[in-house]
Structure formats: structure tokens, C-alpha cells
Scaffold this active site. Structure first.
Site, short mmCIF file in Angstrom:
data_model
loop_
_atom_site.label_atom_id
_atom_site.label_comp_id
_atom_site.label_asym_id
_atom_site.label_seq_id
_atom_site.Cartn_x
_atom_site.Cartn_y
_atom_site.Cartn_z
N ASP A 96 1.25 -1.12 0.04
CA ASP A 96 0.18 0.02 -0.23
C ASP A 96 0.87 1.30 0.15
O ASP A 96 1.70 1.53 -0.93
CB ASP A 96 -0.72 -0.41 1.40
CG ASP A 96 -2.05 0.82 1.10
OD1 ASP A 96 -2.28 1.50 0.48
OD2 ASP A 96 -2.85 -0.23 1.06
N HIS A 151 -3.83 6.18 2.47
CA HIS A 151 -3.96 5.14 2.36
C HIS A 151 -3.34 3.52 2.91
O HIS A 151 -4.01 3.03 4.20
CB HIS A 151 -4.45 5.75 1.45
CG HIS A 151 -5.13 4.26 0.21
ND1 HIS A 151 -4.95 2.39 0.05
CD2 HIS A 151 -6.29 3.81 0.04
CE1 HIS A 151 -5.86 2.18 -0.27
NE2 HIS A 151 -6.79 2.27 -0.94
N SER A 184 -10.74 -0.79 -1.57
CA SER A 184 -9.65 -0.21 -0.75
C SER A 184 -9.76 -0.92 0.83
O SER A 184 -9.44 -1.88 1.55
CB SER A 184 -9.09 0.84 -0.90
OG SER A 184 -8.29 0.73 -2.36
#
Length: 865
Positions: free
Chosen positions: A206, A281, A645
Site C-alpha cells: 500500500d 491510505h 480498498s
């Protein structure tokens, strides 16, 4: 010096060597050259088997010593030293000269790198190139910056299996443990949240991680919490990821950016050449999968409860390959996958998808999916987000049957606030904000109507968005509710809610209301934290109703048309307290849908995608102190995001719980346990619904099919006691790939193994679903179940997809613990149709176990003309 310190020092040295390589030290010519016209990053795979495959080959001889000789420690450690006392010394066990002239053995991983370098020097002699990565564990190959002509030269070398142009990828983003029943169910079976997932390492590919966040601390309890002995990863040390960043919770962290750097798209000050997360994220997804239990969620000064990962005691290893300013590239992602496997993670979670459908013979043949196939061969369970490209059919961005693909659903908690207008009309909004005081009604005033005299035209978009308080008349606005436009500029990051709130505060507004610009379609508006009364009206239709009331309430001078007074009034009802409903879960409109596209012509594969759905809408998760991905949560320690996600790490964490309970389960067995135990109805007992459009999605929803939700909505507790499983492995997937018409040379290029004759299709794989893309008259399908519980008798019941007749044998069987049972399905078409139809097969045990699998048939042909 302790073990952790030694690992960190090695990581710092590795980071230096990485930087040196990218700057051109490891190039084929003198001097450093920039990324030239015509050059590009290519991923080259070689025919000789990688470290892990060589290790498996040697293990067939039945000797652990031989296995160690193949680089069992990952191709680089002491366990990689060849053993010569069992078999004749392998050809690769050559010797290098040590510091004092004495020979020392070269491990197999180093041997592969040497071969790669020799190939480049020999084939591109005297030419410029930059080698970015050496892949050696799952893949034997490298990433290199070369011209198309140089790529052609390499492709004609006898040692080279495949040459492919690099491509880009992108990301796909508290209460959910309760919604999934973990505190009273799965966590109880593991001994409580303080033990749930312990000993399992979840590797996340990620945007990195914020190591200072309390969700990743290791000092929250006094219980023994050792780093798993099987994990061999390291923690990079850089200026923004200092020594001590890793601990017993965050056991490893590295970054991969060579492809991005050579392209000139890497912004060192923003993207950070370290595992540190400047996006947010990666921190968010890591906390969903395995963040600590009971961490207070405080945003905008208000506590929204406590957060927990799905496996709060599991360990986290971070492999940063995505970045805020550009996303990522396959060459970097493959390097991250290869390293994660070499480090012996148990689970890989990827909340990323390709920016385009892979070209070529089939979607499965791409560097990322093929690297993940080798990861599955190594026993690693792989989870990937389905993509946010729904709700159109065939919008799936995760293709291969060995990857567990997760779509996004809602859950039962929502944060709604409301605006009550002077005409008693109530409009729903979103905003983590307090309400206005009591029952008082406040005058509404739109920003373009509150400009200082002659400062600017009211048509300037930024003024209507309340981005500049210096242009507004504070005396006119004071004590009123400021009305602002929420345009596409907010979506693009050119305007922000935070700036509008600053504006409202500077002019002493009593609150702020955003109405939705009609051009903002298909964008999921998450509840946004506000420190003053406010909300966003997320519906364009409701926004029109609001504006009609506002405009009709204005009092204008009859002759000049100038506004004399503002007649519209409203009050805001706060949205800081959640509401809980029973119509969840439902499949979100943005969640990518099946059928699974087999190739660029959009032929359908005999494979069900997604595998299931999990919570992905309005999910609280940890937020990086440096996070830039969501401007509304800048400076906060938690953020609420939506997307597949967010759904994927939910399943990665739940898989860790299964791995903890069943450590010998194969990746397919874990997938089966998750798939066959899903829920098919919402909290009211009604069928799960799927949103069908971007605009006003709840008004167009209909019952979800297997191409919307796969097997259904994940059931964490039931997955820990599946009863029976559908298992399959690497050899099955290999045969499936060989069964694709014309695939033999491609399969050989990617795997190094030659295809035998194969007629296997996706429908023949022993998956916990049956999908037939084209039913030409009749088809025989078999499935084999394995009992992982006590002896049990099962009865099979089924519903045939419309337009087919199905027979099953046997319909009843007794299966002892640990034994297998073959079940045969004969499927006949009864009509000509190209419309997909759906059924199901249920295995019902007399001791309470049940396994439900979906049965999908797309095209049906009774006879051929």
C-alpha cells in the site's frame, strides 16, 4: 547490538544501495543519464526457476538439508548456503573469493542475480540501461529501463522467458467488528481480542504506514507478544522512518519506488522514499486488518467510539509501493510481492488494482497476478480489492482464481444529519458535525449573495464554494447559516470543506450548508468532520429542492432586482451520533462487478468474481499524521473512507483469524471457509440488495446476484467452523492456465514449466462456486469436499439456474473427519439464452454445518445451428 537494531542497520544500508542503483551506479555505461525519450521500464522474467520453486523441487527428494541448499531462508540468509553432502553439488553452488582469498559459497539467490547481470552486460554490451530490481524469490527476473529495441534484443535471448512493458496501478478506501459479530463470536473462539490473530503476519502492499499511531503500538498489554519466529523481514531506517519505528506489532517495513523514480514522477518531499505514509491510505488499511483493539477515535474534538482491526493481535508488515502523487507501477508492486513472500508473511493484502485491463491472451497473464500465483504456491493467502469501477457488468479489476477478490458493501451504522427548512421540509445530509442551538431557526445566506461591494463577480466558482473569506461581508453573514456550493473542484482537491469552514468561522457564521453541484455524479461523499454546525447535501435532487426554497424566499427589489432581505430560514440537526439500520448490508454502487472478463474482448471466464463482499462504506480507520489523501481529515488521527480498498483488509484480518485456528490450511482452504459460510440476507432477513446507478443509488437497487456479491456477505464467526472445504492448489491453477487455448508458450514463459495437454476450464477448478460462461447443451462438473470437522452426514439441495436442468449425485453422504467426497453435477441447457441466470447448491450437515455455493450460467445453447 540487538536483532532489531541489526535488521534496521541492514535496512539502512539496503536503502542506500537502492538509491545508488536508481541514480545510475548500476548501469551499463559511464555517467548518469536521465529517463530518455523512447526508454521505458520493462519487466523481464528468465527461464531458470526462482528460489522458492527450486526449494520445492529439491524438497521432492525428501531432504530438508537439500531444501536449505535451495535458499530456504529466502535466497539470502545463512540457510541459503548449499549443502553438498546429500546430493552432488548443484551447478549454481559456485564459489566466490572471500576477503582473504578463501572461497565462499554463493547462495542460489545471489547466483540468479549474477546471471541477470551477465545477461544484461552480454546482450546490451556498451549500451545504456538501468536495472531497477532483481526478482529472485517468487519470480526470477528483473525490472530495467531500456529502449524498445533493447527489449527486443533481450526477448530473443535464450535465457529470457518474457519481456513486458511496465504499467500503472492505483488504490481502490470501528463499528464493523460489532457488525461482523467478532466480540461475541470469532474473537471469543480465539480467546478474546487480546489473542485474536497472534502469530500471524499480514503483509500490506500500500502507501506505507504511520508507525507512531497507537493502532500499531506494542505496549498496550503485558501479555507475551513475540515477533513470529517464521518472519524474516527487516525495518528500513530513514530520516522520516527512524530507528525504533518497528516493534512487535509492526514487524517489518520497506518501500519500493525505483520504477517511479526513473520515470521522473516521484516527488521526494511529498511521496517520501521510505515506508512512511504521506498519503494516509496505507495507515488506514493496515489498521482495518490488524490495528490494536480499543483505540479511541477522536476527530474534530469529538469521540466517535473505539476502533479495532479485524485481527487486533496479528502482526503487520508493510511494503510501500504506492504513492500519493501518482499511484504506483507494476515493477515496484512485483518487487514488493517478491520481498513479502521471501520474508514469510502469511497473508498479502492489496487494496490496489491496475489502471487498465491487462492486454494479451488472458487477463490472468500479467506480472502481478503471476507473482501472486507463486505466492499462493508458497502458502500465502492473497486478498485484493475488486476495484471501484462498478456498477457496470464486467467492471472487475481483480481477475485470477487464486486471488481472493473482495467487493464493498455498506454496514448498519450511518451518520446522518438533517437540515429542517422554514417550510417544515427536512433534507438529509452528511457531516460529522454538531447541530445548531435548540429549536432556533437561522437565516440562510449564499456566499455569492454576501460579497463585499464590487470585490468580484459572484460567478467566480471559488467564491460560491466559500474558499475566501476576504471577499465576503462578515457583518452581513454574522449569525446566519452560510450556503456554499460543493462542486467538482472538491473532488479534484482544488477546494476543501476545511477551507470553507475556516471561511465560515472567520465571518462568524452560525453554521454552513453545502449543496451538491449537479456535475458531481458517482462520487461517494463520506461524512466530513466539522467543528461547527454543518452538513453536505449529498443528493443533486435534494440540492435542487433546497435551492428552490432558498431562491423563492429571497425578497428582491421589484425595479432593480437587488436582494432586499433573506427570507429563508433553517436549523441543522447534528450528525455526530450514529444511527443503526436493518437494511444492511447492501452492495455499494462503486463496487466492481462480474462476470469476470477473461480477455480484452470481454469474453466471460468460468470464474466467479468477486468472491464475496465486506464492509467498505464509511469505514473508520487510523490516519497518518502526514496524510494528504483526504484533505478533510488532515491533522486528524482517524479518517472515514469508502471503497473496496477498505473492504479487502477486513477480509485479510478475518483470514488471519482462520490461519491462527487452522495453521495448516492452504490458501484455497481459507478462501473456501470464508466463501461457503457467507450471509445472503440483510438484518431484516430480506435478500441483500445491490445499488445499480451512480446517481441516487438507493432508488435503483435490486436484489444482488452472484456477479454483484460473489458468495455473499462475509460471516466471520461461521468461517471459523466451516465443516467442509473446497481445496485446490498450484497444480490445479497451472492446469487451468494450460487449458486456455494457445496459452502453452505464455504459461511456460511465466512459470518455467511446460504444459501437458489440458482441457481444464475455470468451471473445473475445485472452487466454492460453479460458474459456466457458455453451456453448450450439456456439461459435467465435479466438486470435491474435505471434512475439517468431526464425522458428519450431509444432504445436498440445490436450485438450478433458469434455463437449465441439473442433477446431482450423491444427494446424501456420510463423510468421516479428514476424508473427501466427490460430488458430480450434470447440467443441461433447456433454452437458448445469453442472459445470466443464477442458482445455488447447499450442503447441509446433521451437526449444524452448512456450506452454500452459488451456481451461475451465462450463455445457454440447446443446439448449434
Amino acid at each position: 547490538m540487538g536483532v532489531a537494531q541489526r535488521k534496521e542497520h541492514r535496512a539502512a544500508a539496503a536503502a542506500f544501495l537502492f538509491a545508488a542503483a536508481v541514480l545510475g551506479v548500476l548501469t551499463g555505461g559511464p555517467g548518469v543519464r536521465a529517463f530518455e525519450d523512447g526508454t521505458a521500464v520493462y519487466i523481464v522474467t528468465m527461464k531458470q526457476v526462482p528460489v522458492f520453486h527450486r526449494r520445492l523441487n529439491l524438497e521432492k527428494f525428501g531432504s530438508n538439508r537439500v531444501a536449505n541448499a535451495a535458499g530456504g531462508g529466502g535466497g539470502g540468509g545463512a540457510g541459503d548456503t548449499p549443502s553438498t553432502s546429500v546430493l552432488r553439488k548443484p551447478r549454481w553452488a559456485t564459489f566466490l573469493m572471500g576477503r582473504h582469498g578463501s572461497p565462499k559459497p554463493m547462495n542460489y539467490g545471489s547466483y540468479l542475480i549474477r546471471l541477470q547481470n551477465l545477461l544484461l552486460k552480454r546482450t546490451l554490451r556498451g549500451e545504456h540501461y538501468i536495472k531497477l530490481y532483481s526478482y529472485r524469490y517468487l519470480v526470477n527476473g528483473f525490472a530495467v529501463v531500456i529502449t524498445p529495441q533493447q527489449a527486443d534484443k533481450l526477448s530473443r535471448s535464450k535465457e529470457v522467458a518474457n519481456v513486458m512493458l511496465d504499467y500503472s496501478v492505483r488504490t481502490a478506501t470501528t463499528h464493523t467488528p460489532e457488525f461482523l459479530g467478532l466480540p461475541q463470536g470469532a474473537w471469543v473462539q480465539e480467546g478474546g481480542p487480546q489473542f485474536a490473530g497472534q502469530g500471524v503476519v499480514v503483509g500490506l502492499i500500500d502507501t506505507g504506514i504511520d508507525p507512531t499511531h497507537p493502532s500499531f503500538a506494542d505496549d498496550l498489554s503485558t501479555d507475551s507478544y513475540p515477533v513470529p519466529a517464521h518472519y524474516s523481514g527487516i525495518c528500513e531506517v530513514t530520516n522520516d522512518f527512524p530507528s525504533g519505528s518497528c516493534n512487535r506489532k509492526l514487524v517489518g517495513a520497506r518501500h519500493f519506488a525505483a520504477s517511479a523514480i526513473t520515470r521522473g514522477v516521484f516527488n521526494a518531499s511529498q511521496d517520501l522514499a521510505s515506508p512512511s505514509d504521506s498519503d494516509g491510505h496505507g495507515t488506514h488499511t493496515a489498521s482495518i486488518a490488524a490495528g490494536n483493539h480499543g483505540i479511541p477515535v477522536v476527530v474534530a474534538g469529538h469521540q466517535f467510539g473505539n476502533a479495532s482491526g479485524m485481527a487486533p493481535r496479528a502482526h503487520i508488515a508493510v511494503y510501500k509501493a504506492l504513492y500519493k502523487s501518482f499511484g504506483g507501477f507494476a515493477a515496484d508492486v512485483v518487487a514488493a510481492i517478491d520481498q513479502a513472500a521471501e520474508d514469510n508473511v502469511d497473508i498479502i493484502s492489496l487494496s490496489i488494482t491496475p489502471n487498465r485491463r491487462p492486454p494479451g491472451l488472458a487477463t490472468f497473464f500479467n506480472p502481478i497476478d503471476m507473482a501472486l500465483l507463486s505466492a499462493v504456491k508458497a502458502g500465502i493467502f492473497v486478498v485484493q480489492a475488486a476495484g471501484n469501477t462498478g456498477p457496470s457488468p464486467k467492471s472487475m479489476s481483480s481477475y485470477s482464481p487464486w486471488i481472493f477478490t473482495v467487493g464493498a458493501s455498506s454496514h448498519d451504522r450511518v451518520y446522518n444529519n438533517y437540515v429542517v427548512l422554514g417550510n417544515n421540509l427536512t433534507i438529509q445530509g452528511v457531516g460529522l458535525a454538531p447541530g445548531t442551538d435548540g429549536d432556533c431557526m437561522y437565516t440562510l445566506i449564499a456566499a455569492p449573495h454576501a460579497l463585499k461591494n464590487n470585490t468580484a463577480s459572484p460567478t467566480e466558482m471559488s467564491l460560491g464554494e466559500c474558499q475566501d473569506s476576504s471577499r465576503l461581508d462578515a457583518d452581513l453573514i454574522k449569525g446566519k447559516i452560510l450556503v456554499c456550493s460543493y462542486s467538482i473542484r472538491f473532488v479534484l482537491g482544488l477546494s476543501s470543506v476545511k477551507q470553507a469552514l475556516d471561511t465560515a468561522n472567520n465571518v462568524s457564521a452560525a453554521g454552513v450548508i453545502f449543496y451538491l453541484d449537479p456535475f458531481v455524479l458517482g462520487f461517494q461523499l463520506n461524512p466530513t468532520p466539522m467543528r461547527m454546525p454543518g452538513l453536505i447535501i449529498p443528493s443533486s435532487d435534494d440540492s435542487k429542492v433546497f435551492l428552490t426554497y432558498y431562491n423563492d424566499s429571497l425578497v428582491r427589489d421589484e425595479s432593480s432586482g437587488q436582494i432586499v432581505s433573506f427570507g429563508g430560514v433553517a436549523k441543522i440537526l447534528g450528525g455526530q451520533n450514529p444511527n443503526y439500520g436493518n437494511s444492511a448490508p447492501k452492495v455499494m454502487f462503486y463496487s466492481a462487478r462480474g462476470p469476470d472478463p477473461e480477455d480484452n474482448s470481454l469474453s466471460n471466464a468460468d470464474i466467479l468474481k468477486p468472491n464475496l463482499v465486506a464492509p467498505g462504506s464509511s469505514i473508520w480507520g487510523a490516519w497518518s499524521s502526514l496524510g494528504l489523501d483526504s484533505a478533510e481529515f488532515a491533522g486528524e488521527s482517524f479518517a472515514m473512507l469508502s471503497g473496496t480498498s477498505m473492504a479487502a483488509p477486513h477480509v485479510a484480518g478475518l483470514a488471519a483469524l482462520i490461519k491462527q485456528k487452522f495453521p495448516s490450511f492452504s490458501p484455497a482452504a481459507i478462501a473456501s471457509a470464508l466463501s461457503t459460510t457467507t450471509t445472503l440476507s440483510d438484518r431484516e432477513g430480506k435478500p441483500i440488495m445491490a445499488q445499480r446507478t451512480y446517481s441516487n443509488p438507493d432508488s435503483t437497487q435490486s436484489p444482488a446476484t452472484a456477479f454483484d456479491m460473489g458468495n455473499g456477505f462475509v460471516n466471520a464467526t461461521a468461517a471459523l467452523d466451516p465443516g467442509i472445504i473446497f481445496d485446490c492448489g498450484y497444480n490445479d491453477f497451472f492446469s487451468f492456465l494450460c487449458g486456455i487455448n494457445g496459452s502453452s508458450p505464455v504459461v511456460t514463459n511465466y512459470t518455467g514449466n511446460s504444459c501437458a495437454a489440458s482441457t481444464m476450464t475455470g468451471a473445473d477448478l475445485n472452487l466454492p462456486s460453479i460458474t459456466i460462461a457458455v453451456l453448450n447443451q450439456t456439461r459435467i462438473i465435479t466438486r470435491t469436499v474435505t471434512n475439517v470437522a468431526a464425522d458428519e452426514s450431509y444432504t445436498i439441495s440445490y436450485s438450478a439456474p433458469y434455463g437449465t436442468v441439473v442433477s446431482v449425485a450423491p444427494t446424501q453422504f456420510l463423510i468421516p473427519s479428514g476424508q473427501k467426497q466427490l460430488v458430480t453435477f450434470v447440467v443441461n441447457a433447456t433454452m437458448n439464452s445469453s442472459t445470466a441466470s443464477f442458482g445455488s447448491v447447499g450442503f447441509y450437515g446433521d451437526k449444524g454445518h452448512q456450506a452454500i455455493i452459488p451456481f451461475s450460467v451465462i450463455s445457454k445453447v440447446v443446439y448449434s445451428s
